[in-house]
Scaffold this active site. Structure first.
Site, PDB file in Angstrom:
ATOM      1  N   ARG A 184       0.760  -1.100  -0.126  1.00 18.73           N
ATOM      2  CA  ARG A 184       0.022  -0.054   0.036  1.00 18.73           C
ATOM      3  C   ARG A 184       0.983   1.030  -0.065  1.00 18.73           C
ATOM      4  O   ARG A 184       2.215   1.165   0.224  1.00 18.73           O
ATOM      5  CB  ARG A 184      -1.040   0.043   1.107  1.00 18.73           C
ATOM      6  N   ASP A 235      -1.780  10.967  -2.383  1.00 16.20           N
ATOM      7  CA  ASP A 235      -2.276  10.133  -3.070  1.00 16.20           C
ATOM      8  C   ASP A 235      -2.609  10.584  -4.521  1.00 16.20           C
ATOM      9  O   ASP A 235      -2.392  10.033  -5.606  1.00 16.20           O
ATOM     10  CB  ASP A 235      -3.278   9.365  -2.413  1.00 16.20           C
ATOM     11  N   LYS A 281      -4.585  10.230   3.075  1.00 21.61           N
ATOM     12  CA  LYS A 281      -5.198   9.271   4.178  1.00 21.61           C
ATOM     13  C   LYS A 281      -6.542  10.025   4.893  1.00 21.61           C
ATOM     14  O   LYS A 281      -6.128  11.083   5.307  1.00 21.61           O
ATOM     15  CB  LYS A 281      -4.251   8.404   5.090  1.00 21.61           C
ATOM     16  N   GLN A 338      -1.933   2.213   9.961  1.00 21.26           N
ATOM     17  CA  GLN A 338      -0.551   2.369   9.188  1.00 21.26           C
ATOM     18  C   GLN A 338       0.255   3.258  10.221  1.00 21.26           C
ATOM     19  O   GLN A 338       1.559   2.911  10.027  1.00 21.26           O
ATOM     20  CB  GLN A 338      -1.064   3.213   7.876  1.00 21.26           C
TER      21      GLN A 338
END
Ligand code: MRU
Length: 364
Positions: free
Chosen positions: A47, A247, A258, A206
């Site tokens: 990821r 992202d 995120k 994460q």
């Protein structure tokens, strides 16, 4: 320094460090087809925007390898049969559809596919070799870019400061070194006395599973906090800046990252704390006008309702689980890129920055 390697290509198989099992177990999952890689991206074995792009690029190489080995001796191997490119295009779609928000995925697969289309008149063997070379180039470039981002970003980190980060934008989320954590690594290895506050990053954790693990390995001082504690620490002047990854960045600078990133940016503004986004040029998507056009992935409700198979809530509860949110450009103090730092970004400045910077050689 113990290097974290989330992606290993041995010439025939792609090994992905299974990030679902960290920090408890360091196990590599072998991928031998584009399908294996697609499943690994969907299931979060790998990821992080750049990492899924690079894994997918090798997924394309595996597709080409498998096509080559399925060709019978009777088939003429002196020219690329028409179905070869057709099958590669199918693999590209399969890989690109795994996760919708990070642009790096489509970007990296697109780069491999473009190469394949250009080599359409070559032998299957040559095409396969060239695609492998391109994927390896992408991998090496990513580490180099992250180191440049790190060196530019380190200049913004004051000696003695505490840096808040969210999710994992580290070595694990890239080919190596990381973007946001690359900035932190660079500052730390320049001898700056810094501390990191890592948000745990619900629901996939994460921060608590990956960021803390990565920083601890390199003895970078880190304190784990729950996501909702960030405002408290900011108000107490215990956090001096925020550094996160991205992202997808729209043409106007609005940034998808995120879930929880937007709240941090609002809190940072309220508390007069700089909010930095460490991001490679490949994450900018100039085909997207503003953040409202970015597709935000909605993930399985089980990520919220369960932890290690244990139910944390009322059975059957309705759940919202957006994996990302959009931070407006107006809340971003600067983008830290491989070309340098762009302060107070907006559409015009982004356009000018990259058109000037990309025509000159990289300075760091
Ligand atoms: O859902 P994930 O773990 O893939 O989300 C990752 C992030 O949001 C990262 O901050 C982003 O990809 C930047 S990684 C350099």
């Amino acid at each position: 320094m113990e290097e974290v390697q989330p992606i290993i290509w041995d010439g025939t198989t792609l090994y992905l460090l299974d990030q679902r099992l960290l920090p408890g177990k360091e196990t590599y999952l072998p991928c031998r087809s584009a399908h294996d890689v697609a499943e690994s991206i969907k299931n979060m074995v790998v990821r992080g925007a750049p990492a899924i792009g690079i894994a997918a690029a090798f997924g394309m190489v595996l597709a080409a390898r498998n096509l080559l080995s399925s060709m019978t001796d009777q088939q003429d191997s002196s020219a690329l049969p028409p179905y070869f490119l057709e099958k590669l295009r199918e693999a590209a779609i399969l890989l690109k559809e795994t996760r919708p928000t990070a642009v790096n995925l489509a970007w990296a697969v697109g780069r491999i596919m473009e190469k394949a289309e250009k080599l359409g008149a070559e032998t299957p063997d040559k095409v396969q070799k060239e695609l492998e070379a391109e994927a390896k180039k992408l991998y090496a470039e990513d580490i180099e870019i992250n180191k440049r981002i790190g060196r530019w970003g380190a200049e913004l980190i004051q000696d003695g400061s505490t840096v808040l980060t969210h999710c994992n934008a580290g070595a694990l989320a890239t080919a190596g070194y990381g973007t946001a954590l690359g900035v932190i690594r660079s500052a730390f290895f320049q001898g700056k006395k810094i501390r990191v506050f890592a948000d745990e990053t619900r629901p996939f954790l994460q921060g608590s599973r990956l960021t803390v693990w990565e920083l601890k390995k390199e003895k970078i001082p880190v304190t784990l906090i729950v996501d909702s504690a960030a405002g408290y620490y900011m108000s107490k002047k215990r956090i001096h800046c925020v550094v996160v990854g991205a992202d997808r960045v729209a043409a106007n600078g609005d940034t998808a990252n995120k879930i929880g990133t937007y709240s941090l940016a609002v809190l940072a503004k309220e508390n007069n704390i700089p909010f930095y986004v460490a991001v490679p040029f490949s994450t900018f998507d100039f085909s997207i006008d503003s953040g409202s056009d970015i597709i935000v992935e909605e993930r399985d409700s089980g990520e919220v309702t369960h932890l290690n198979n244990a139910l944390l809530t009322v059975p059957g509860i309705s759940v919202g689980n957006p994996a990302f949110d959009i931070t407006p450009a107006s809340l971003i103090s600067a983008f830290i890129t491989e070309y340098g730092v762009l302060h107070a970004p907006n559409r015009k400045k982004i356009e000018e920055f990259f058109s000037q910077k990309k025509s000159i050689t990289l300075e760091k």
